[in-house]
Design an enzyme around this catalytic site. Structure first.
Site: not given
Lengths: 421, 144
Positions: B63, B100
């Site tokens: 990701s 993230k």
């Protein structure tokens, strides 16, 4: 005037587990002792369910299951490392830090402004929480004993926000709420006698006649009274007192009847004891081995023996310790019995000497020292037991400790790092 | 006449070790480099500002590949840094860890992946977000 803060971690072992498993927040969690024997740490939610310190695991399995309590085996590799991080963080906030136990430290705040101390304590608390994830409570007082009481109060008073400063309250009113048995240094026996004398609270003890206290409780008791009165008698101890003896022993994961696995276990314990000895630069002059069956085992009498031998030449050399310990074990072993535990004690410790102690000491001290230094270095770098003496079992030895619920060693093993997506 | 203005105790500091000699002086040839003594390069020193607050975690999944963070990388995470807009962070969302990029702008908080196949996460009032630490570096090994 002296100023101390006692910083201690809330539910330390549970808190360590929660740093790396945040979904455990708010849930009842317990941590078990070596061999998953009994409960040694509880989250507040588990405390509220009635679980007590020392409750045996196997007697509480049903209650644990019904209440969906999360169980961890003790993970000392993790707790030791997290403790180091907490203490390192505290170092930046005081002149001196005395590490009192794995989760408590005294800070020397002498010279700090009295105004703003409580705010300072809040900053310390926030900093530890941020850097390590561990919640702590802080108690402040003019003596160690009062700082300890303040710390206790910080936990009991929900509005305190984890910090309590004795200097900013009516100290006597607070001491009135503390039972005399909860004062640092007052054990059960003294608490009993004091209560008989009408001394029931910390305030009573503070006001007690020092001479009377001294005659029954020695100078130790007198110091406690002085400390309660704000006179500091216990300085920060920056060096650990020299050890009087080193003991290494464990219960076996399951009972053992054959001699070879028991010998394996003993070799491990002797090696570990030798490491501790060398770490402190000491040598032993006496060695004791003990062996016992379980006192609760049905169908066999309780058997417990210990044997001691003198080490005429003081030593820290593991092969010598092994050579002395194994014959003692062999003498105490009996066929047909099922053993629960063995251990070794190294006694009469003296500072290490690297030269011959008498005419008959023909040992090559230099070589022995170099060998042990190399072994210790390799074991330290590559993980314990990389190199060992004699016949120590590989992988899962029969006597190995049960630890069915141990979490990964998140901060000390590359293979066990936390994984994030 | 000298007068004492003030006395200061030495500030306690960690010992700073320097090598005594870089080379053994043999047969009268001192190395010209001796006057330019340097310490060994230490990756630990490069990557870690505050050891007590620094942790390693292992990244799983792709990701964050557009930020150069790949499956199996070791991330260096510092808990002592205040997270800022655009920092790559380890966050705890609904009890689970995630890595993230943090976006804080105009009161809006978002966790953004660095891979077009993954959705951005907007943190509303009702969600439970805690920033666990800031990713300050990463380590990747090609050969062990």
């Amino acid at each position: 005037m002296q100023l101390f803060a006692l910083v201690d971690c809330n539910n330390f072992y549970v808190s360590c587990e929660r740093v790396f498993q945040p979904s455990m927040e708010g849930r009842p969690v317990v941590v078990l002792s070596n061999n998953d024997g009994c409960i040694i740490a509880r989250s507040n939610e588990a405390k509220a369910l009635g679980f007590k310190m020392g409750d045996p695991y196997h007697l509480n399995k049903e209650k644990i299951r019904k209440n969906k309590v999360v169980v961890f085996s003790s993970n000392y590799a993790l707790y030791g490392d997290m403790s180091r991080r907490v203490m390192d963080t505290l170092e930046g906030y005081a002149r001196d830090v005395e590490v009192y136990s794995i989760d408590e430290a005294f800070l020397n705040l002498q010279g700090f402004e009295h105004r703003g101390l409580t705010d300072y304590a809040r900053r310390v608390r926030a900093s530890v929480r941020q850097c390590t994830g561990i919640p702590v409570s802080v108690g402040i007082g003019p003596t160690k004993t009062l700082a300890k009481i303040a710390n206790r109060l910080s936990k009991k008073m929900p509005d305190a926000g984890g910090v309590f400063n004795m200097l900013e309250t009516d100290a006597d009113r607070m001491l009135e709420q503390v039972e005399v048995g909860d004062v640092w240094g007052i054990g059960r026996q003294w608490a009993g006698w004091l209560t008989e004398q009408g001394i029931r609270t910390a305030l009573d003890l503070k006001r007690a006649d020092q001479k009377a206290i001294r005659s029954r409780m020695t100078v130790v008791g007198e110091r406690i009274v002085s400390e309660l009165n704000g006179i500091s008698c216990l300085p920060l101890e920056m060096a650990a007192p020299p050890q009087k003896g080193i003991t290494v022993s464990r219960s076996f994961g399951r009972h053992l009847s054959e001699l070879p696995p028991i010998k394996e276990a003993l070799l491990q314990f002797v090696s570990r004891a030798g490491e501790k000895l060398r770490r402190q630069n000491l040598m032993a002059q006496r060695l004791t081995v003990f062996l016992m069956t379980s006192p609760f085992a049905a169908g066999q009498p309780f058997y417990s023996r210990s044997m001691t031998c003198r080490l005429i030449l003081p030593t820290d050399y593991t092969p010598d310790l092994i050579d002395s310990a194994v014959p003692l074990l062999e003498k105490m072993y009996r066929r047909g019995l099922s053993f629960q535990k063995c251990g070794v004690m190294l006694l009469d410790l003296v500072p290490a000497v690297r030269h011959p102690v008498d005419l008959f000491d023909g040992r090559d001290h230099g070589r022995q020292a170099r060998l042990m230094k190399a072994v210790d270095a390799i074991n330290a770098e590559h993980g314990a037991r990389k190199i060992h003496f004699g016949d120590i079992g590989w992988n899962r030895p029969q006597w190995a400790m049960r630890a069915s619920f141990r979490s990964p060693r998140y901060t000390t093993r590359w293979e066990e790092l936390p994984v994030v997506n | 006449m000298v007068s004492v203005l003030s006395i200061h105790p030495p500030a306690p500091k960690k010992p700073f070790s320097r090598p005594l000699f870089l080379s053994v002086v043999a047969a009268g040839f001192p190395s010209p480099a001796d006057d330019h003594l340097e310490r060994d390069l230490d990756l630990h020193e490069l990557l870690i500002a505050r050891p007590a607050a620094t942790y390693y975690v292992r990244l799983s999944g792709d990701s964050m590949k557009d930020a150069g963070l790949y499956d199996g990388d070791i991330l260096v995470v510092d808990r002592s840094i205040e997270p800022s807009h655009r920092d790559i962070v380890v966050a705890v969302l609904d009890g689970e860890f995630t890595v993230k990029r943090l976006c804080k702008r105009d009161g809006l908080v978002q966790l953004q992946p660095e891979n077009s196949r993954y959705p951005s996460i907007t943190i509303g009032q009702e969600r439970d977000l805690v920033i666990w630490g800031v990713v300050t570096g990463s380590v990747r090994q090609f050969k062990k």
